[in-house]
Design a protein around this motif. Structure first.
Motif, PDB file in Angstrom:
ATOM      1  N   LYS A 240       1.038  -1.176   0.104  1.00 39.83           N
ATOM      2  CA  LYS A 240       0.164   0.080   0.535  1.00 39.83           C
ATOM      3  C   LYS A 240       0.897   1.016   0.001  1.00 39.83           C
ATOM      4  CE  LYS A 240      -4.103  -2.095   2.874  1.00 39.83           C
ATOM      5  NZ  LYS A 240      -4.460  -2.110   3.121  1.00 39.83           N
ATOM      6  N   GLY A 302      -7.068   9.631   1.557  1.00 38.31           N
ATOM      7  CA  GLY A 302      -7.578   8.383   1.706  1.00 38.31           C
ATOM      8  C   GLY A 302      -6.258   7.605   1.619  1.00 38.31           C
ATOM      9  N   LEU A 306      -4.166   5.687   4.884  1.00 31.81           N
ATOM     10  CA  LEU A 306      -4.002   3.619   4.595  1.00 31.81           C
ATOM     11  C   LEU A 306      -2.446   3.646   4.615  1.00 31.81           C
ATOM     12  CD1 LEU A 306      -6.650   2.845   2.404  1.00 31.81           C
ATOM     13  CD2 LEU A 306      -6.104   2.209   4.351  1.00 31.81           C
ATOM     14  N   GLN A 355      -5.536   7.664  12.160  1.00 36.01           N
ATOM     15  CA  GLN A 355      -6.876   6.657  11.295  1.00 36.01           C
ATOM     16  C   GLN A 355      -7.707   6.903  11.724  1.00 36.01           C
ATOM     17  OE1 GLN A 355      -4.110   2.626  10.419  1.00 36.01           O
ATOM     18  NE2 GLN A 355      -4.021   3.246   9.155  1.00 36.01           N
ATOM     19  N   PRO A 410     -16.008   3.702  -3.748  1.00 37.98           N
ATOM     20  CA  PRO A 410     -15.690   5.011  -4.106  1.00 37.98           C
ATOM     21  C   PRO A 410     -16.585   5.698  -5.328  1.00 37.98           C
ATOM     22  CG  PRO A 410     -14.385   3.054  -5.104  1.00 37.98           C
ATOM     23  CD  PRO A 410     -15.607   2.494  -4.493  1.00 37.98           C
ATOM     24  N   TYR A 424     -16.255   5.683   1.861  1.00 41.31           N
ATOM     25  CA  TYR A 424     -15.769   4.576   1.224  1.00 41.31           C
ATOM     26  C   TYR A 424     -14.481   4.564   1.757  1.00 41.31           C
ATOM     27  CZ  TYR A 424     -11.353   2.630  -1.968  1.00 41.31           C
ATOM     28  OH  TYR A 424     -10.742   2.272  -2.797  1.00 41.31           O
ATOM     29  N   ASN A 425     -13.435   5.466   2.577  1.00 46.71           N
ATOM     30  CA  ASN A 425     -12.165   5.541   2.462  1.00 46.71           C
ATOM     31  C   ASN A 425     -12.146   4.900   4.209  1.00 46.71           C
ATOM     32  OD1 ASN A 425     -10.632   6.928   0.903  1.00 46.71           O
ATOM     33  ND2 ASN A 425     -10.847   8.711   1.660  1.00 46.71           N
ATOM     34  N   GLN A 428     -11.842   1.364   4.328  1.00 42.03           N
ATOM     35  CA  GLN A 428     -11.304   1.107   4.155  1.00 42.03           C
ATOM     36  C   GLN A 428      -9.981   0.981   4.962  1.00 42.03           C
ATOM     37  OE1 GLN A 428     -10.510  -0.774   0.611  1.00 42.03           O
ATOM     38  NE2 GLN A 428     -12.162  -0.166   0.739  1.00 42.03           N
ATOM     39  N   ARG A 431     -11.017  -1.398   7.629  1.00 38.83           N
ATOM     40  CA  ARG A 431     -10.435  -3.370   7.496  1.00 38.83           C
ATOM     41  C   ARG A 431      -8.972  -3.125   7.624  1.00 38.83           C
ATOM     42  NH1 ARG A 431     -13.878  -3.590   1.603  1.00 38.83           N
ATOM     43  NH2 ARG A 431     -16.169  -4.428   2.082  1.00 38.83           N
ATOM     44  N   SER A 432      -8.176  -2.225   6.881  1.00 38.07           N
ATOM     45  CA  SER A 432      -6.824  -2.290   7.139  1.00 38.07           C
ATOM     46  C   SER A 432      -6.544  -2.684   9.070  1.00 38.07           C
ATOM     47  CB  SER A 432      -5.898  -0.778   6.939  1.00 38.07           C
ATOM     48  OG  SER A 432      -6.166   0.057   7.475  1.00 38.07           O
ATOM     49  N   SER A 436     -14.545  -4.160  10.170  1.00 39.06           N
ATOM     50  CA  SER A 436     -15.967  -3.780   9.696  1.00 39.06           C
ATOM     51  C   SER A 436     -16.714  -2.997   9.756  1.00 39.06           C
ATOM     52  CB  SER A 436     -16.460  -5.395   9.353  1.00 39.06           C
ATOM     53  OG  SER A 436     -17.183  -5.844  10.490  1.00 39.06           O
TER      54      SER A 436
END
Length: 459
Positions: A240, A302, A306, A355, A410, A424-425, A428, A431-432, A436
């Motif tokens: 990433k 974003g 990430l 984050q 996105p 969306y961001n 993500q 999830r990282s 969830s």
């Protein structure tokens, strides 16, 4: 029984004591030999295991009839089938062991004692272990050194305690009695049982060490599994980071021309006064440039969020309180009543505070924008199983069912001014972290976003 009468039992169980590494099989075979009619022939036998770390003697297994009726039935059946001690020992299976153990579940729970309490009482259970010598207890029901629960379980006037010890550790004790037949326990029985117990204690010690080793191996395998997961996470984060560097470069290459275009068009506006037919076109270009610049900022944010970040044990409740305080003027300006309901028992999570703050910004901002004219915003924390949960709920108009599945895509947006990257961001980033985001919405009542994060982040 004469001393030579014990030899068949000793011979039958020797194979198990010498070769088996299965703790339950060894204990089952030992107590079978002790209670079999053709060997020691005691009516019942209880095995109590020493647990040094917990400082207790724990009732682990028992064998024998639970009542006179069962004794009559079982002894008649064994006599009819003509089964030997060897036959009974070879019938062992984990299922049979658990069935016999379950029969005495209540008694075994009662036969779990604090070692210091027994020592202070002068209990024969402790003196037997400490002196490494069997103890024959008579007039048990009237003696003060016999624990009340032991009296309750045995309910006999006579029983014997045989220690299971070896030079390296204290293993436990075996308690035997003749509660059905009432037959007197003789000195010869005790001597023979002590001799037999020495071999059993060595076998049980060996099996306990093997069980401990197996537990260590399981923990090691679990640690190795986590290390592999961490390695995958690190590799993914590095990928990433590489993609992020490329995207930063591309965005920089796009942003520079946009700035130039915006500057030129703004300058040209001065050449087209109000009412000029060309002015609306120039203003449209300026507006589109502004939107593209906003979109690029969202993409940059974003990517930045990430990218690998510093992680630390974080108090989610504390972050949420700080965020609510930081946004107070924002809430007031939009007539939003923000209420917090935080679970004080929520443990710290290992993650990036920066984050998680971005996730809060995205979801809270989305909720506030949904409540045009103001409304109520609720933020709650709690636990569901092995996950921490953060709920952000608004009482806005809700999300139509036909677009609910698309809100995390996105560039998807229902707002004219939106970039479609906020949710969306947020997804993500979560999830990282191994988590969830779930969404529930009802038209006219509002929307709930539920963030779930594993307690063991694996970061």
């Amino acid at each position: 029984m004469e001393a030579e009468g014990y030899l068949p039992a000793l011979h039958a169980v020797t194979e198990v004591l010498e070769l088996s590494l299965d703790l339950d099989q060894i204990i089952y075979s030992t107590l079978t030999a002790i209670t079999a009619g053709e060997s020691f022939g005691f009516n019942r036998a209880f095995f109590l295991l020493v647990e040094p770390r917990k400082g207790r003697l724990r009732g682990y297994f028992a064998m024998g009839p639970a009542s006179r009726e069962e004794a009559a039935r079982v002894w008649e059946e064994l006599g009819r089938r003509g089964e030997t001690v060897d036959d009974l020992i070879r019938k062992y299976s984990p299922t049979l062991f658990e069935r016999e153990k379950e029969k005495f579940r209540t008694e075994l729970d009662l036969l779990t004692f604090d070692v210091e309490e027994l020592r202070g009482q002068g209990s024969p259970l402790i003196t037997s272990i400490e002196n490494k010598k069997a103890v024959l207890v008579r007039d048990a029901l009237s003696r003060e050194d016999v624990h009340p629960r032991l009296k309750e379980v045995l309910n006999v006037s006579e029983f014997a305690v045989v220690p299971l010890v070896n030079p390296k550790r204290e293993v436990g004790v075996i308690i035997v009695d003749n509660f059905i037949t009432g037959e007197e326990i003789r000195d010869g029985d005790i001597v023979a049982l002590e001799t037999f117990a020495r071999g059993a204690s060595l076998a049980i010690s060996r099996a306990l060490l093997v069980r401990k080793l197996e537990e260590k191996v399981r923990k090691l395998e679990e640690s190795q599994r986590k290390i592999r997961e961490y390695q995958k996470t690190i590799i993914e984060m590095e990928k990433k980071a590489t993609r992020g560097e490329l995207m930063h470069h591309l965005i920089h290459e796009l942003k520079n021309p946009l700035v130039v275009i915006g500057g030129i068009v703004n300058a040209l506006l001065d050449d087209f006064p109000e009412g000029s037919p060309q002015r609306p076109y120039m203003k449209a270009v300026v507006e589109e440039v502004r939107k593209l610049e906003g979109l690029l900022r969202e993409v940059v944010n974003g990517i930045r969020n990430l990218s690998p970040a510093d992680v630390a044990p974080v108090d989610l409740n504390g972050l949420i309180i700080e965020k609510a305080s930081e946004l107070k003027s924002y809430f007031d300006a939009r007539s939003v009543d923000c209420r917090l309901e935080l679970d004080g028992a929520l443990p710290h999570l290992t993650l990036s505070p920066a984050q998680f703050n971005c996730v809060l910004d995205y979801l809270i901002g989305n909720a506030v924008e949904a409540m045009e004219g103001g409304g109520k915003l609720e933020i709650k924390t709690g636990m569901e199983g092995d996950e921490a949960v953060v709920c952000i709920k608004d009482n806005g108009p809700g999300i139509p069912a036909d677009i609910r599945d698309r809100i995390f895509e996105p560039f998807f947006s229902t707002k004219g001014e939106g970039t479609g990257l906020g949710l969306y961001n947020a997804l993500q980033i979560v999830r990282s972290m191994g988590g969830s985001i779930e969404v529930e919405s009802e038209i006219g009542k509002g929307t709930l976003f539920r963030i779930k994060l594993p307690l063991d982040q694996g970061v």
